[in-house]
Structures are given as structure tokens and as C-alpha cells.
Design an enzyme around this catalytic site. Sequence first.
Site, PDB file in Angstrom:
ATOM      1  N   ILE A  52      38.076  51.741  32.078  1.00 12.90           N
ATOM      2  CA  ILE A  52      38.400  50.906  30.923  1.00 12.90           C
ATOM      3  C   ILE A  52      37.198  50.780  30.000  1.00 12.90           C
ATOM      4  O   ILE A  52      37.323  50.809  28.772  1.00 12.90           O
ATOM      5  CB  ILE A  52      38.885  49.528  31.396  1.00 12.90           C
ATOM      6  CG1 ILE A  52      40.260  49.663  32.064  1.00 12.90           C
ATOM      7  CG2 ILE A  52      38.962  48.545  30.225  1.00 12.90           C
ATOM      8  CD1 ILE A  52      40.740  48.414  32.760  1.00 12.90           C
TER       9      ILE A  52
ATOM     10  N   LYS B 211      36.268  38.933  40.569  1.00 15.47           N
ATOM     11  CA  LYS B 211      36.756  38.959  39.193  1.00 15.47           C
ATOM     12  C   LYS B 211      37.155  37.558  38.731  1.00 15.47           C
ATOM     13  O   LYS B 211      36.963  37.196  37.566  1.00 15.47           O
ATOM     14  CB  LYS B 211      37.938  39.913  39.072  1.00 15.47           C
ATOM     15  CG  LYS B 211      37.615  41.363  39.416  1.00 15.47           C
ATOM     16  CD  LYS B 211      36.515  41.930  38.538  1.00 15.47           C
ATOM     17  CE  LYS B 211      36.975  42.223  37.132  1.00 15.47           C
ATOM     18  NZ  LYS B 211      35.923  42.898  36.314  1.00 15.47           N
TER      19      LYS B 211
ATOM     20  N   TYR C 186      37.271  41.464  46.142  1.00 10.13           N
ATOM     21  CA  TYR C 186      37.235  41.985  44.778  1.00 10.13           C
ATOM     22  C   TYR C 186      37.932  41.014  43.822  1.00 10.13           C
ATOM     23  O   TYR C 186      37.389  40.669  42.760  1.00 10.13           O
ATOM     24  CB  TYR C 186      37.907  43.349  44.704  1.00 10.13           C
ATOM     25  CG  TYR C 186      38.095  43.839  43.280  1.00 10.13           C
ATOM     26  CD1 TYR C 186      37.016  44.360  42.566  1.00 10.13           C
ATOM     27  CD2 TYR C 186      39.333  43.757  42.646  1.00 10.13           C
ATOM     28  CE1 TYR C 186      37.182  44.788  41.256  1.00 10.13           C
ATOM     29  CE2 TYR C 186      39.499  44.177  41.341  1.00 10.13           C
ATOM     30  CZ  TYR C 186      38.423  44.689  40.650  1.00 10.13           C
ATOM     31  OH  TYR C 186      38.584  45.099  39.353  1.00 10.13           O
TER      32      TYR C 186
END
Length: 316
Positions: free
Chosen positions: A32, A185, A181
Site C-alpha cells: 500500500i 495496528k 498484529y
Amino acid sequence: MSSASSTQPWNVHRLPRAGGRVFLVTGGNAGIGYFVAEQLSATGATVVLGSRNPAKAEVATASIRARVPGARVRAVRLDLADLASLGTVAESLQVERLDAVVHNAGVALDDPPRRETGDGHELMFGTNHLGHFALTRWLMPLLSAAPAARVVTTGSFAAKSERLDLDDLQSRSDYRPKRTYGRSKLAQMYFGVELDRRLRAAGSTVASVVVHPGGALDSLTPSRPPIHVRTTGTRLSAAPAALLLQGKHAGAWPAVRAVLDPAVLGGQLWGPRAFGLRGEPRREPVWNHLADPSVAARLWAASRDLTGTDFDALSD
């Protein structure tokens, strides 16, 4: 940052010009982050790719230059897992001001073993959250020198179903890669929201916006060889997923809008339009658990202590 609505509807394929502005994209050499950098380069701005791998950064800059004639793009070495190295990043940019930083770089571990950074922090939490936390403080003088700079933090839709364990931020007691994870985030997103609250309290001209890319898959991402190559077979097999999900080029859209659109305000959350998973970027309500100020305050204090970073003077 202006609260006025854009005079024209936002068009992801016709971005406003941003000549003379400087943007830093962490992890801009792949995924991204690469597409954020490519799209921002098309506006005439100077785009700096922050990457821990100089060879990959060189390939990414060459790809952007090949696709965007006259692109003003370059790279700096940036290793978010090495906190001691971050103090030199602002100087290495060699600019007088920074108009936006997109906190995009991230580590995701699929294998079970828990790993640590050189500073002794769990790798995903240490890189994805603590590294960006510390980097922001070092960049604050350059951001404050811009008329209306933005800190854009890229979270994850996966964080919506997670909750932080404030007594085990480093996943020492119970480590599960996917959950760790998602929590790393989520920590980033808490940081983005809390940062804006503190910036407003300090009377800063800098604003902090949180975004997420929805469901962005490699298999739905257009080829950018040698960075990413999508075969015909991959494209055909991924066709059903395109009904609900999207490629990483589209996953970049919320971050790009957060950087460029004057209608985007600090403290907001932006993501894809359709179910938060795909489509053009739109503002969405800040998730209930993300709006909890007590959790944000405790995370901020822990992050400050773990990084040794002093954010007391945010307008410096």
C-alpha cells in the site's frame, strides 16, 4: 486545516495539485505504501520513501519515475525497529518543512515464533506502533514548520475486532501472530486519535488523521514489476474476492485523501466506502473502543516510557 468542503467531489483518479509540498511515506517501497507514494507523486509534490532496505527503495523510486513523468521522488533509510536511529531521520530528509507523513510501514508475522527488535520490544508492536510513535516526535519540528501539516496513520480493518491488553502490550504472556498484529495496528490508531487531541490542546497547526485500507489483497493489485507481478491466473482466481475486497492501489486511497483533501479534519477516521472493505474513501465514525480516552492515555504513557520519547512540547 480548512473545514470547508471541497468545491468538486473527490475523485481518486484526478487528484489536486500539490507542487511545492513535501510528503514522507514510511514503507513506501512496497504494498500500500508504494501506491500511496505513486499517487502522491502524480500531484507534483516531492515524495520521500522511508525504507529500511535501500535496494528495494531504489527499485520503487525507479518504478514511480517510469510511471509518473517528472516525478519528484527519492528515498531515505528508515528502520522503525531501531529506535536509536530515528533521531537522524529528520535531518536526512534535507528539507525545511514537511507537509505530511504517512505512517504506513508495518511488519506482519505469519510464523508462530515471537521475535523482538534490537531494543527488546515485540517486533510487530515495536515496529508498527512504537517506531512510528518515536518518529513522529522527531519529525514534529519539520511538521510544525509547514502551514497545515498532517500526520496520517494507516491502521487496519483487522483492528476493529481487537482490544488492547494494556498489561501485556508486548504479547509476552499470550502471543498469537494474527492477534498481535491486529493489536499493534490498533495501538497505532489509538496513537493517531490521541495525537490529534494533544495537538489541539497545544494549539498546534499540525493535524492527525487515522485511515485504514479495508480489505486490500495482492491478488487484486495491478502489477508493478518487479515490485509486484500479478499473473493472469492470479487475476482470474481472485475475481470472486473483488466483490467484497480490493487491491492495494485502492487501499491507498484513504491515506492519499487524508494527505490532500482540505475537507479532511484532524481526529477523523477514513476508510473505504463499501462496508469499510472496498471502494472510494469516505469518513466513518471513530470506532467506539478507539474513542476511549482512558485506554489512549495509558497507551500513550506506556509508549513514552518504552521509547524514551518526550512529547510534552508538541508544537516544537
